[in-house]
Motif scaffolding. Structure first.
Motif, PDB file in Angstrom:
ATOM      1  N   ALA A  48      -1.553 -44.565 -45.045  1.00  0.00           N
ATOM      2  CA  ALA A  48      -0.505 -43.935 -45.855  1.00  0.00           C
ATOM      3  C   ALA A  48       0.703 -43.554 -44.999  1.00  0.00           C
ATOM      4  CB  ALA A  48      -1.067 -42.706 -46.566  1.00  0.00           C
ATOM      5  N   TYR A  49       0.448 -43.061 -43.803  1.00  0.00           N
ATOM      6  CA  TYR A  49       1.528 -42.687 -42.885  1.00  0.00           C
ATOM      7  C   TYR A  49       2.362 -43.914 -42.523  1.00  0.00           C
ATOM      8  CZ  TYR A  49       3.746 -40.393 -38.868  1.00  0.00           C
ATOM      9  OH  TYR A  49       4.660 -39.865 -37.976  1.00  0.00           O
ATOM     10  N   GLN A  79     -11.696 -41.206 -43.027  1.00  0.00           N
ATOM     11  CA  GLN A  79     -10.594 -40.428 -43.588  1.00  0.00           C
ATOM     12  C   GLN A  79      -9.311 -40.694 -42.802  1.00  0.00           C
ATOM     13  OE1 GLN A  79     -11.095 -36.144 -43.506  1.00  0.00           O
ATOM     14  NE2 GLN A  79      -9.447 -35.830 -44.973  1.00  0.00           N
ATOM     15  N   LYS A  80      -9.423 -40.771 -41.472  1.00  0.00           N
ATOM     16  CA  LYS A  80      -8.243 -41.025 -40.651  1.00  0.00           C
ATOM     17  C   LYS A  80      -7.640 -42.401 -40.943  1.00  0.00           C
ATOM     18  CE  LYS A  80      -7.783 -39.721 -36.377  1.00  0.00           C
ATOM     19  NZ  LYS A  80      -8.008 -39.508 -34.931  1.00  0.00           N
ATOM     20  N   ILE A  99      -7.749 -48.070 -33.691  1.00  0.00           N
ATOM     21  CA  ILE A  99      -6.710 -47.197 -33.127  1.00  0.00           C
ATOM     22  C   ILE A  99      -6.825 -45.738 -33.568  1.00  0.00           C
ATOM     23  CG2 ILE A  99      -5.068 -49.105 -32.892  1.00  0.00           C
ATOM     24  CD1 ILE A  99      -3.577 -47.716 -35.338  1.00  0.00           C
ATOM     25  N   VAL A 100      -7.804 -45.394 -34.397  1.00  0.00           N
ATOM     26  CA  VAL A 100      -7.851 -44.021 -34.927  1.00  0.00           C
ATOM     27  C   VAL A 100      -7.955 -42.958 -33.839  1.00  0.00           C
ATOM     28  CG1 VAL A 100      -8.716 -44.601 -37.227  1.00  0.00           C
ATOM     29  CG2 VAL A 100     -10.329 -44.046 -35.407  1.00  0.00           C
ATOM     30  N   THR A 153      -6.156 -28.093 -39.032  1.00  0.00           N
ATOM     31  CA  THR A 153      -7.527 -28.504 -38.742  1.00  0.00           C
ATOM     32  C   THR A 153      -7.519 -29.987 -38.405  1.00  0.00           C
ATOM     33  OG1 THR A 153      -8.323 -26.902 -40.360  1.00  0.00           O
ATOM     34  CG2 THR A 153      -9.879 -28.603 -39.647  1.00  0.00           C
ATOM     35  N   GLU A 154      -8.015 -30.332 -37.238  1.00  0.00           N
ATOM     36  CA  GLU A 154      -8.006 -31.740 -36.840  1.00  0.00           C
ATOM     37  C   GLU A 154      -8.981 -32.544 -37.690  1.00  0.00           C
ATOM     38  OE1 GLU A 154      -7.604 -34.491 -32.876  1.00  0.00           O
ATOM     39  OE2 GLU A 154      -8.187 -32.386 -32.648  1.00  0.00           O
ATOM     40  N   VAL A 155      -8.527 -33.670 -38.159  1.00  0.00           N
ATOM     41  CA  VAL A 155      -9.358 -34.597 -38.938  1.00  0.00           C
ATOM     42  C   VAL A 155     -10.112 -35.469 -37.938  1.00  0.00           C
ATOM     43  CG1 VAL A 155      -9.345 -36.485 -40.623  1.00  0.00           C
ATOM     44  CG2 VAL A 155      -7.712 -34.588 -40.852  1.00  0.00           C
ATOM     45  N   THR A 156     -11.430 -35.468 -38.027  1.00  0.00           N
ATOM     46  CA  THR A 156     -12.243 -36.228 -37.071  1.00  0.00           C
ATOM     47  C   THR A 156     -12.988 -37.389 -37.717  1.00  0.00           C
ATOM     48  OG1 THR A 156     -14.058 -34.666 -37.358  1.00  0.00           O
ATOM     49  CG2 THR A 156     -12.547 -34.262 -35.531  1.00  0.00           C
TER      50      THR A 156
END
Length: 156
Positions: free
Chosen positions: A116-117, A109-110, A144-145, A102-105
């Protein structure tokens, strides 16, 4: 660029020959042998046009028990395929896990997921984030999200 794309949503950094033909193939080979390099997995997703399985190495991020796939290079083919298919497989060795993506929009949250990434894999993928890193503020990450799709992964 089509009518629904913007410079942000069409952003994609194509891998070079060495990445495509040496590094990615090496990571996929190791992952298939059961050796996960820093959380790497082989992502398998059906092509949106051909219907054939496509595979690419990815880094699976876990935050508070939730799992995510981030596309450091932007709106890549695996991203476009996963948007259409909605599901795929993650492989390490003989273990293959079917999942729904499920894509995070939500931008807020992104931001936290990208932070974290980058905290985990900045040395490997930082060059794709235009100088933004895990210590960047929310405004810098927010800028940049849209360039870096994120999918939440749940077992199918």
């Amino acid at each position: 660029m089509n009518a629904t794309e913007t410079p942000q949503t069409s952003h994609y950094l194509q891998p070079g020959w060495i990445t495509r033909n040496v590094l990615n193939r090496t990571i996929v080979r190791l992952t298939r042998m059961g050796i996960s390099v820093w959380g790497s997995r082989e992502l398998r997703v059906r092509g949106r046009i051909s219907g054939e399985w496509r595979r690419v190495p990815v880094n699976l991020l876990t935050i508070d028990g939730n799992r995510f796939l981030v596309s450091p290079r932007g709106h890549s083919q695996w991203v476009r395929n996963l948007r259409v298919a909605g599901k795929g497989e993650l492989r390490v060795g003989r273990r293959i896990e079917a999942f729904c993506g499920t894509e995070v929009t939500d931008p807020a949250q992104k931001i936290e997921i990208l932070r974290a990434y980058l905290r985990r894999w900045k040395m490997e993928v930082g060059v794709f984030f235009d100088g933004v890193g895990p210590d960047s503020n929310d405004e810098e990450l927010g800028a940049i999200v849209d360039r870096h799709p994120v999918f939440q992964v749940e077992a199918a």
